[in-house]
Design a protein around this motif. Structure first.
Motif, short mmCIF file in Angstrom:
data_model
loop_
_atom_site.label_atom_id
_atom_site.label_comp_id
_atom_site.label_asym_id
_atom_site.label_seq_id
_atom_site.Cartn_x
_atom_site.Cartn_y
_atom_site.Cartn_z
N ALA A 1 8.12 155.01 40.61
CA ALA A 1 7.77 153.60 41.62
C ALA A 1 8.29 154.03 42.91
O ALA A 1 7.80 153.92 43.86
CB ALA A 1 8.44 152.69 40.90
N GLY A 2 9.60 154.46 42.96
CA GLY A 2 10.33 154.54 44.45
C GLY A 2 9.70 155.74 45.16
O GLY A 2 9.60 155.58 46.21
N TYR A 3 9.28 156.93 44.54
CA TYR A 3 8.82 157.90 45.26
C TYR A 3 7.51 157.60 45.49
O TYR A 3 7.06 158.00 46.63
CB TYR A 3 8.76 159.21 44.38
N THR A 4 6.69 157.06 44.75
CA THR A 4 5.21 156.45 45.32
C THR A 4 5.19 155.42 46.29
O THR A 4 4.38 155.85 47.17
CB THR A 4 4.43 156.12 43.92
N ALA A 5 6.10 154.82 46.29
CA ALA A 5 6.24 153.68 47.43
C ALA A 5 6.67 154.60 48.81
O ALA A 5 6.10 154.23 49.71
CB ALA A 5 7.46 152.69 46.90
N ALA A 6 7.53 155.52 48.64
CA ALA A 6 7.94 156.32 49.64
C ALA A 6 7.19 157.01 50.15
O ALA A 6 6.68 157.07 51.51
CB ALA A 6 9.10 157.16 49.31
N ILE A 7 5.92 157.64 49.38
CA ILE A 7 4.68 158.41 50.09
C ILE A 7 3.86 157.44 50.64
O ILE A 7 3.32 157.78 51.92
CB ILE A 7 4.06 159.12 48.88
N TYR A 8 3.46 156.38 50.11
CA TYR A 8 2.57 155.37 50.93
C TYR A 8 3.35 154.76 52.06
O TYR A 8 2.57 154.64 53.22
CB TYR A 8 2.22 154.33 49.98
N ALA A 9 4.69 154.49 52.11
CA ALA A 9 5.38 153.83 53.27
C ALA A 9 5.42 154.83 54.37
O ALA A 9 5.22 154.58 55.70
CB ALA A 9 6.67 153.42 52.83
N ALA A 10 5.69 156.19 53.88
CA ALA A 10 5.83 157.31 55.05
C ALA A 10 4.57 157.49 55.52
O ALA A 10 4.40 157.49 57.04
CB ALA A 10 6.24 158.50 54.23
N ARG A 11 3.41 157.67 54.86
CA ARG A 11 2.20 157.73 55.49
C ARG A 11 1.58 156.54 56.38
O ARG A 11 0.79 156.65 57.16
CB ARG A 11 1.05 157.97 54.38
N ALA A 12 2.22 155.36 56.08
CA ALA A 12 1.94 154.25 57.14
C ALA A 12 3.00 154.40 58.31
O ALA A 12 2.85 153.03 58.80
CB ALA A 12 2.05 153.04 56.07
N ASP A 13 3.77 155.11 58.17
CA ASP A 13 4.61 155.36 59.34
C ASP A 13 5.56 154.09 59.33
O ASP A 13 6.04 153.66 60.56
CB ASP A 13 3.88 155.16 60.93
#
Length: 334
Positions: free
Chosen positions: A19-31
């Motif tokens: 959950a945390g890592y997937t959230a991080a991937i999407y949040a990072a791609r959204a700047d």
């Protein structure tokens, strides 16, 4: 005395795992420039498992720790800053949410994604931990496939235990179900499912004493009848513990709405909690599925919702302070 400088973060992720890592991937791609604090166990429960065969994209299966390392690398590739540390307290009374890390470092964040997970409850046997991942498991759906055609045992008397026992019965040759008392705690419907499954053998008034093995895999279970004190050994190759999970939500008590078992309550079809800008993903809010793939899906949802929340907050001048958060913690201030 020099005034402490408080670090401010746009998107804070508490906890790692799918959950945390997937959230991080999407949040990072959204700047959103996410910062993640991993918690005590970077990678979560999957780092304590062996083969993972049911996560899409790994046709030959993968070791849990290796899979979590892949997740971490992907999150870092898009710019997530990953830090080792754990949240020890929170203060959600303001629009900038305050979180204390390792009891000393205070940070604030516009959005917080909680992915602290849940911890399986264990019996407390030394042998149980010795063979954890080598024949001992707390997830029948995750690991039942590895015991196809074999004899296994499961301990528990509630709905979860009954459901996992019937699931195992579809795969295993025989399922020994250990019930500590002389009756189930499960609902009548679940009891009937167990009682009507021919290859489930119920052992009432029975407790596990020791998981037996050859130092590499499980080959038996020593049990005792707590009424007669008679001991016996079950010939099994798998032992499943189904006595519940404990969500890691202690520091959020009094701030976020929790259910009777301590899981964070989120709005329907959302990861939004009762406080605006605070989102919960994964096992910390999911007491039903508790799978890596569903945790990853909710992590995606949390990041997308955090992005939309920040976009609305920054782009709509009609927002007023009361609209941005609900500051009604259920704790008295001293």
């Amino acid at each position: 005395m020099e005034e402490q400088v408080i670090e401010h973060i746009k998107c804070l992720i508490i906890g790692s795992g799918p959950a945390g890592y997937t959230a991080a991937i999407y949040a990072a791609r959204a700047d959103l420039k996410p910062v993640m604090y991993t918690g005590f166990v970077p990678g979560g429960q999957l780092t304590q498992t062996t083969d993972v065969d049911n996560f899409p994209g790994y046709p030959d299966g993968i070791m849990g720790p290796v899979m979590m390392e892949d997740f971490r690398k992907q999150a870092e590739r898009f710019g997530t800053e990953i830090r080792f540390g754990y949240a020890t307290s929170v203060d959600f009374t303001g629009p900038k949410h305050s979180v204390t890390i390792d009891e000393v470092k205070q940070i604030t964040a516009d959005t917080v994604i909680i992915a602290t997970g849940a911890t399986a409850k264990w019996l407390g046997l030394e042998s149980e931990q010795k063979y954890n991942g080598f024949g001992v498991s707390a997830c029948a759906v995750c690991d039942g496939f590895f015991f196809k055609g074999q004899d296994v045992a499961i301990v528990g008397a509630g709905d979860t235990a009954a459901e996992e026992a019937t699931y195992l019965a579809k795969l295993a040759n025989k399922v020994h179900m250990l019930v500590r008392r002389d009756e189930f705690r499960a609902s009548k419907a679940m009891q009937n499912r167990v009682l009507n499954t021919p290859n489930i053998v119920i052992h009432y008034n029975t407790e596990a004493l020791e998981v037996l093995g050859d130092d590499q895999a499980v080959n038996g279970l020593r049990v005792v009848n707590n009424k007669t004190n008679d001991e016996s050994t079950l010939d099994i190759t798998g032992f499943f513990v189904a006595i519940g999970h404990k969500p890691n939500t202690e520091i959020f008590q009094g701030w976020l709405d929790l259910d009777d078992n301590g899981y964070i309550i989120t709005k329907a079809d959302s990861t939004q909690t009762n406080i605006k800008g605070i989102f919960a993903a994964g096992d910390v809010q999911d007491h039903i599925y508790r799978q890596a793939v569903t945790a990853a899906g909710s992590g995606c949802m949390a990041a997308l919702e955090a992005e939309r929340y920040l976009a609305a907050k920054e782009g709509d001048e009609t927002f007023i302070e009361e609209d941005l958060y609900i500051a009604t913690p259920n704790r008295s201030k001293v």
